[in-house]
Each structure stands twice: as C-alpha cells, then as structure tokens.
Write an enzyme that holds these catalytic residues in place. Structure first.
Site, PDB file in Angstrom:
ATOM      1  NE  ARG A  28      -3.884  -0.572   0.272  1.00  0.00           N
ATOM      2  CZ  ARG A  28      -5.031  -0.829   0.896  1.00  0.00           C
ATOM      3  NH1 ARG A  28      -5.198  -1.962   1.513  1.00  0.00           N
ATOM      4  NH2 ARG A  28      -6.012   0.039   0.879  1.00  0.00           N
ATOM      5  NE  ARG A  31      -6.861   6.212   2.875  1.00  0.00           N
ATOM      6  CZ  ARG A  31      -7.854   5.641   3.530  1.00  0.00           C
ATOM      7  NH1 ARG A  31      -8.979   6.285   3.721  1.00  0.00           N
ATOM      8  NH2 ARG A  31      -7.723   4.424   4.006  1.00  0.00           N
ATOM      9  NE  ARG A  44      -8.873   9.146  -3.187  1.00  0.00           N
ATOM     10  CZ  ARG A  44      -9.997   9.663  -2.749  1.00  0.00           C
ATOM     11  NH1 ARG A  44     -10.506  10.720  -3.332  1.00  0.00           N
ATOM     12  NH2 ARG A  44     -10.639   9.133  -1.737  1.00  0.00           N
ATOM     13  CG  ASP A  52      -9.201  -1.856  -4.199  1.00  0.00           C
ATOM     14  OD1 ASP A  52      -8.645  -1.238  -3.279  1.00  0.00           O
ATOM     15  OD2 ASP A  52      -9.975  -2.812  -4.001  1.00  0.00           O
ATOM     16  CE1 TYR A  66     -13.657  -6.100   1.645  1.00  0.00           C
ATOM     17  CE2 TYR A  66     -11.919  -7.361   0.576  1.00  0.00           C
ATOM     18  CZ  TYR A  66     -12.321  -6.441   1.528  1.00  0.00           C
ATOM     19  OH  TYR A  66     -11.399  -5.866   2.352  1.00  0.00           O
TER      20      TYR A  66
END
Ligand code: CP3
Length: 361
Positions: free
Chosen positions: A39, A43, A52, A88, A163
């Site tokens: 990752r 962020r 973003r 993703d 998911y």
C-alpha cells in the site's frame, strides 16, 4: 506478425531477471534485500491526498495517467526497488458482472447470496473489461527506472469471494464463511471463476509490462487449515499454474493472518510467500525449509516508534530474513494512513545501508 503480437511474444519469452526484486523472487540472494511497501501508493502521502481532493478513488483507478502518476509518487520520494500499480483488488470485479463502490472500503451493492448468483458471474476478459489497468501499467513501465520492478496484482480467490458474498468489509466475514458451508458446490464454482479470472488478469498485466505478479489473500487467516485446503488452495494453485503456463514471471502470494496456513500455502506454486508480522521469518523458515523465499514482515505499527527503536526493529527483520533462501523486505501488512513519510524514508535507507554494513563487517 503484428507489432502487438510481436511485443507479446517477446514479453512472454523467459526473461533474464532485470531487477533486484525479480532476481530475489527467483531465489538469488543479492547484496541486500529489495524493499517495497504494501500500500505504498496511498493516503499516508500528502501528494496522494492532494491529488485525491480533485479526483475520486474510482476515477483515479480508471484513468491511466492518474493511476500511473499515483503509482510513481512513492518512488519519487523514496529509493524503492519496486512500484506497485495503483488500483484495487476489487477493480476487475465490475467486468465479471458485479457493482462495486468504495466508501472508503469496498461495498458490493448486490452481494452474492444464492447458488444462482454464484454461478452467474462471468469469467473476466481483461482486455475488454480493464483496458485502463493495462494502459496504466504501460505508462508506468515507460517512466519507471530500469532497475525498479513493476508489480501487478490481484486479489486471491478467497479474499474476493469474501467481499462478493459479505458485501463489504467485516471482522469475521460470517456471511461469506457460512456460504462456504451452506452451499459448498456453488461456493467452489464461484471460487473457480474468480481463480480463472484472476489468472487471466495477471497474465494480461504481465503482458502489459508487470515484472512481478502478486496475489493478496487479505482475509484467508479466517480459515482453518481444512477449509483452506478445500476452498482456497485448489483455486489458488490452479490460478498460479495457469499464469505460469502463459508468462514467465515470479508470483508472490501473501496470506495475511495465515501463519497457521503457511505449510499449505507453500504448495500453491508461488515463488515467494508473504508473511505477516506475527510470525518471525526464522520460524517460517524452520517450518518451510531453507529453500523458501519470503517477503515481509515489519509490523506497520513499528513505523510509529522512535527512530532508534524503528532501526532496531528493521534490523531484526533483516536478521530474521537472512535465514531464508532470499528475502524481500516489506511490512507485514499495508502501511497505515497516519504513518509519517519520514519514517518510511528511514526504513528504505536502512535496508539499503544493510548491504554496506554487511560488506564492511
Ligand atoms: O500502493 C499499493 O499497494 C497499490 C494500491 C492498492 C490499493 N488497494 C489502493 C487503495 C492495493 C495493492 C490495494 C489492495 C487491496 N484493496 C487489498 C489487499 C491488501 C490488503 O491491505 O490486505 C484489500 C483488502 C483491498 C480492499 C480495500 N480497498 C480496502 C479495505 C480499502 C479501504 C482502505 C482504508 O484504509 O480505508 C480500499 C480502498 C483503497 N484501495 C484505498 C487505496 C489507496 C483508499 C482509497 C482512498 O483514497 O480513499
């Protein structure tokens, strides 16, 4: 032969490993372990957050030049040995007939809850459904340092199943795990569709320029060994063997929370096993044997320690990793979004200096 076909046949021929990451994945221990961070594009980077403000997450993943820029952001700051495509694990599922949103984690609006729904998913055609992913890879490859590897990735079948059936993130994925038990045949069919789709997806990524392929099994730690052997390992093994039949690329498999499953995961055919931070790498080697190549496994929380403590924790992982045939330095799971980028700089420098200290000593 068309140019495209010529390019494909070149990229699918056995390759001399160009980058440190590829060589390490194939079991060569170089002067130091390569280093990248799960990752790493995200962020905790102020430049990502700034970008973003103007582009929502889904649009960013579907716009090749934006995805390529975000992919390269961490490499502009840190001397990382690899870029991982900004995308993703849920991205390809739309192309299989599912609707996915991010809030900020994945949400599936119409989760799979019946055998009919499980059998209705279609196998992914990556060129048709995810051309933006392949274009983003081509753009990154053109800009990336030649000695840095480009990592393409996908979700492992079981984690995507979680998911799709649960409909969103969950601590226990009870809906998903009970569907396995209530409808084992339909569940297996869905897992096989996912495995075949992710194999095609990763092959397409390799042909678009990915040097190394990674499968994230983020939720597989929820399974016991028998359920893992029944519902996760066979589809994973088939997917990896389909990939290997098409392209000569190292495959990394990360079973998060899976320290009790590592012995079985080693049967998947992956070249490298990712280990989370709960299991010292020397213990993984003791279980799997000295020929294993491992990736990991600094606790992401260690990046919040004072600098001298962080250095000691990094040195510990380097020492532990020296027991394996070869070692890819990484965190034991994704970097947390409140991490200070300066701590990441320390980490990357420390791993790179390791070679120097070994030569001196
Ligand atoms: O830098 C990289 O690693 C590449 C990009 C990447 C993302 N997701 C971007 C992302 C990768 C490799 C992933 C994989 C992924 N996505 C996994 C497997 C890895 C893991 O951590 O176990 C999983 C389980 C997901 C599902 C997912 N997507 C979650 C749980 C979330 C929410 C994360 C959070 O912290 O809230 C996402 C959204 C997502 N994927 C973000 C990013 C940068 C945050 C989106 C934003 O900008 O708001």
């Amino acid at each position: 032969m068309s140019d495209a076909a010529a390019a494909r046949s070149v990229t699918s021929a056995p390759q001399a490993a160009r980058t440190l990451l590829e060589r390490t994945c194939r079991g060569d221990r170089g002067a130091r372990p390569p280093v990248w961070i799960m990752r790493q594009a995200g962020r905790y980077l102020p430049e990502y957050r700034r970008l973003r403000e103007r582009v929502d997450f889904l649009t960013a993943t579907k716009t090749p030049d934006v995805a390529a820029r975000i992919t390269l952001q961490p490499l502009e700051r840190f001397e990382l040995d690899a870029a991982i495509l900004f995308s993703d694990i849920m991205t390809p599922l739309e192309g299989m007939g599912m609707r996915v949103r991010f809030a900020p984690g994945p949400v599936v609006d119409d989760p799979v809850r019946t055998p009919e729904a499980a059998r209705a998913l279609r196998v992914l055609d990556p060129e048709d459904a995810t051309p933006f992913v392949l274009d983003a890879l081509r753009l990154v490859r053109a800009e990336l340092r030649d000695d840095a590897a480009l990592i393409g990735f996908a979700g492992a079948p079981f984690t995507l199943f979680c998911y799709l059936v649960e409909g969103s993130g969950s601590k226990t994925f009870m809906e998903a795990r009970s569907f396995l038990r209530a409808e084992p045949d339909a569940a297996s069919a869905l897992l096989r569709t996912l495995g075949e789709s992710m194999a095609r997806y990763l092959v397409a990524q390799a042909r678009a320029g990915a040097d190394v392929l990674m499968l994230f099994d983020s939720w597989v730690g929820l399974l016991g060994i028998d359920t893992y052997r029944r519902f996760a390992l066979p589809m994973l093994r088939d997917a990896i063997s389909e990939i290997k039949a098409e392209v000569d690329r190292p495959v990394i498999y990360f079973a998060n929370g899976g320290s009790n499953l590592l012995g079985a995961a080693a049967e998947s055919g992956a070249d490298v096993l990712g280990v989370d931070w709960t299991l010292p790498l020397s213990k993984a080697v003791a279980e799997l044997g000295p020929r294993v190549v491992l990736q990991g496994n600094l606790d992401p929380a260690a990046l919040f320690a004072p600098r001298h403590e962080l250095r000691a924790a990094i040195d510990d992982v380097l020492e532990e990793g020296s027991a394996a045939a070869a070692h890819v330095f990484n965190l034991g799971h994704g970097i947390h979004r409140t991490t200070d980028p300066d701590q990441v700089a320390l980490l990357v420098d420390r791993v790179r200096e390791h070679a120097e200290s070994r030569r001196a000593g």
